[in-house]
Design an enzyme around this catalytic site. Structure first.
Site, PDB file in Angstrom:
ATOM      1  N   ASP A  55       0.870  -1.164   0.000  1.00 44.38           N
ATOM      2  CA  ASP A  55       0.000   0.000   0.000  1.00 44.38           C
ATOM      3  C   ASP A  55       0.924   1.236   0.000  1.00 44.38           C
ATOM      4  O   ASP A  55       2.137   1.098   0.225  1.00 44.38           O
ATOM      5  CB  ASP A  55      -0.866  -0.052   1.269  1.00 44.38           C
ATOM      6  CG  ASP A  55      -1.621   1.224   1.510  1.00 44.38           C
ATOM      7  OD1 ASP A  55      -2.436   1.586   0.657  1.00 44.38           O
ATOM      8  OD2 ASP A  55      -1.386   1.884   2.544  1.00 44.38           O
ATOM      9  N   ASP A  69      -0.087   5.249   0.905  1.00 48.14           N
ATOM     10  CA  ASP A  69      -0.327   6.255   1.949  1.00 48.14           C
ATOM     11  C   ASP A  69      -0.427   5.602   3.327  1.00 48.14           C
ATOM     12  O   ASP A  69      -1.247   4.707   3.538  1.00 48.14           O
ATOM     13  CB  ASP A  69      -1.642   7.011   1.667  1.00 48.14           C
ATOM     14  CG  ASP A  69      -1.577   7.850   0.403  1.00 48.14           C
ATOM     15  OD1 ASP A  69      -0.571   8.555   0.222  1.00 48.14           O
ATOM     16  OD2 ASP A  69      -2.524   7.789  -0.402  1.00 48.14           O
ATOM     17  N   ASP A 105      -1.710  -0.485   5.884  1.00 54.67           N
ATOM     18  CA  ASP A 105      -1.844   0.167   7.197  1.00 54.67           C
ATOM     19  C   ASP A 105      -3.279   0.299   7.687  1.00 54.67           C
ATOM     20  O   ASP A 105      -3.493   0.777   8.800  1.00 54.67           O
ATOM     21  CB  ASP A 105      -1.243   1.582   7.138  1.00 54.67           C
ATOM     22  CG  ASP A 105      -2.067   2.521   6.258  1.00 54.67           C
ATOM     23  OD1 ASP A 105      -2.345   2.157   5.103  1.00 54.67           O
ATOM     24  OD2 ASP A 105      -2.441   3.603   6.738  1.00 54.67           O
TER      25      ASP A 105
HETATM   26  O1  LIG Z   1      -5.834   7.590  -1.234  1.00 53.21           O
HETATM   27  C1  LIG Z   1      -6.329   6.964  -0.278  1.00 53.21           C
HETATM   28  O2  LIG Z   1      -7.460   7.193   0.181  1.00 53.21           O
HETATM   29  C2  LIG Z   1      -5.538   5.869   0.374  1.00 53.21           C
HETATM   30  O3  LIG Z   1      -4.342   5.554  -0.266  1.00 53.21           O
HETATM   31  P1  LIG Z   1      -3.654   4.152   0.119  1.00 53.21           P
HETATM   32  O4  LIG Z   1      -4.519   3.083  -0.483  1.00 53.21           O
HETATM   33  O5  LIG Z   1      -2.281   4.255  -0.507  1.00 53.21           O
HETATM   34  O6  LIG Z   1      -3.566   4.068   1.610  1.00 53.21           O
HETATM   35 MG   LIG Z   2      -2.827   3.256   3.357  1.00 50.26          MG
END
Ligand SMILES: O=C(O)COP(=O)(O)O
Ligand SMILES: [Mg+2]
Length: 223
Positions: A7, A9, A171
């Site tokens: 993942d 963010d 996360d």
């Molecule tokens: O953009 C988002 O809402 C989350 O991004 P992610 O999947 O990398 O945690």
């Molecule tokens: Mg994330």
């Protein structure tokens, strides 16, 4: 063979302040009060449209579908022009990626962040070549927690999503659900943007130090 999909963010980069800034450009244009970083953290996880919807709802703006689509489009425009360099990697993130690579583990990315800001971020960090596969929030017809993006990332890396040599690293509640629905092993990074306690999220292992991840994943693949 072994492969790991990450993942983005809250897992590899601590991007909440940068995302809050993008959101606040929109809030300013709409004459709405700014989001705190804490608020923004709570709206991340399900992609750009959900982020905007949650932010507007928090300011008691009840946008209809057409207005919402317009605001999301503007948010994505601002997001795509924002500097990727505003997203600091978590300590140990780059070491984990380069160590896995050196071990011959194939690496992919599966994020709900839209494709343009994802590509800008990877380029700014010099990470574009590290990932053999990148699936962003707008790459396919569905996004996480639908398992399809993760299944597709694994497929493009040449491994079954449920194979012992495969793991997803994320996360959030969204990531945990995605991995569970895909039948994949899941490593939960506990310093990201999760809303609930660690015990409330299905996971195979949990960890708080990315520099320890390659060894943890090697153990997991051998189980
Ligand atoms: O953009 C988002 O809402 C989350 O991004 P992610 O999947 O990398 O945690
Ligand atoms: Mg994330």
């Amino acid at each position: 063979m072994r492969a790991v999909v990450f993942d983005l963010d809250g897992t590899l980069v601590d991007s909440v302040a940068a995302i809050a800034d993008v959101g606040n450009s929109l809030m300013l244009e709409l004459g709405l009060a700014a989001l705190s970083v804490e608020e923004a953290r709570g709206y991340i996880g399900n992609g750009a449209a959900k982020f905007v919807e949650r932010a507007l709802a928090a300011r008691a703006i009840d946008a209809d579908a057409a207005a919402l689509a317009h605001h999301v489009e503007r948010f994505e425009e601002i997001y795509g022009a924002a500097p990727g360099s505003a997203n600091p990697p978590f300590a140990g993130a780059e070491l984990a990626l380069t160590t896995l690579k050196a071990e011959g583990v194939r690496i992919g990315l599966c994020t709900n962040k839209p494709g343009i800001p994802t590509a800008n971020l990877l380029a700014a960090l010099g990470w574009s070549e590290l990932f053999e596969v990148v699936i962003a929030g707008d790459s396919l017809a569905t996004r996480k927690p639908d398992p399809a993006p993760l299944v597709e990332a694994a497929r493009r890396l040449g491994i079954e999503v449920s194979a012992p040599g495969f793991a997803y690293v994320g996360d959030s509640e969204v990531d945990a659900e995605t991995a569970e629905r895909a039948g994949s092993r899941f490593a939960l990074f506990t310093r990201g943007y999760r809303k609930q306690p660690v015990a409330a999220l299905p996971h195979t292992i949990a960890f708080d130090d990315l520099s320890a991840l390659p060894a943890l994943l090697a153990d997991l693949a051998a189980r």
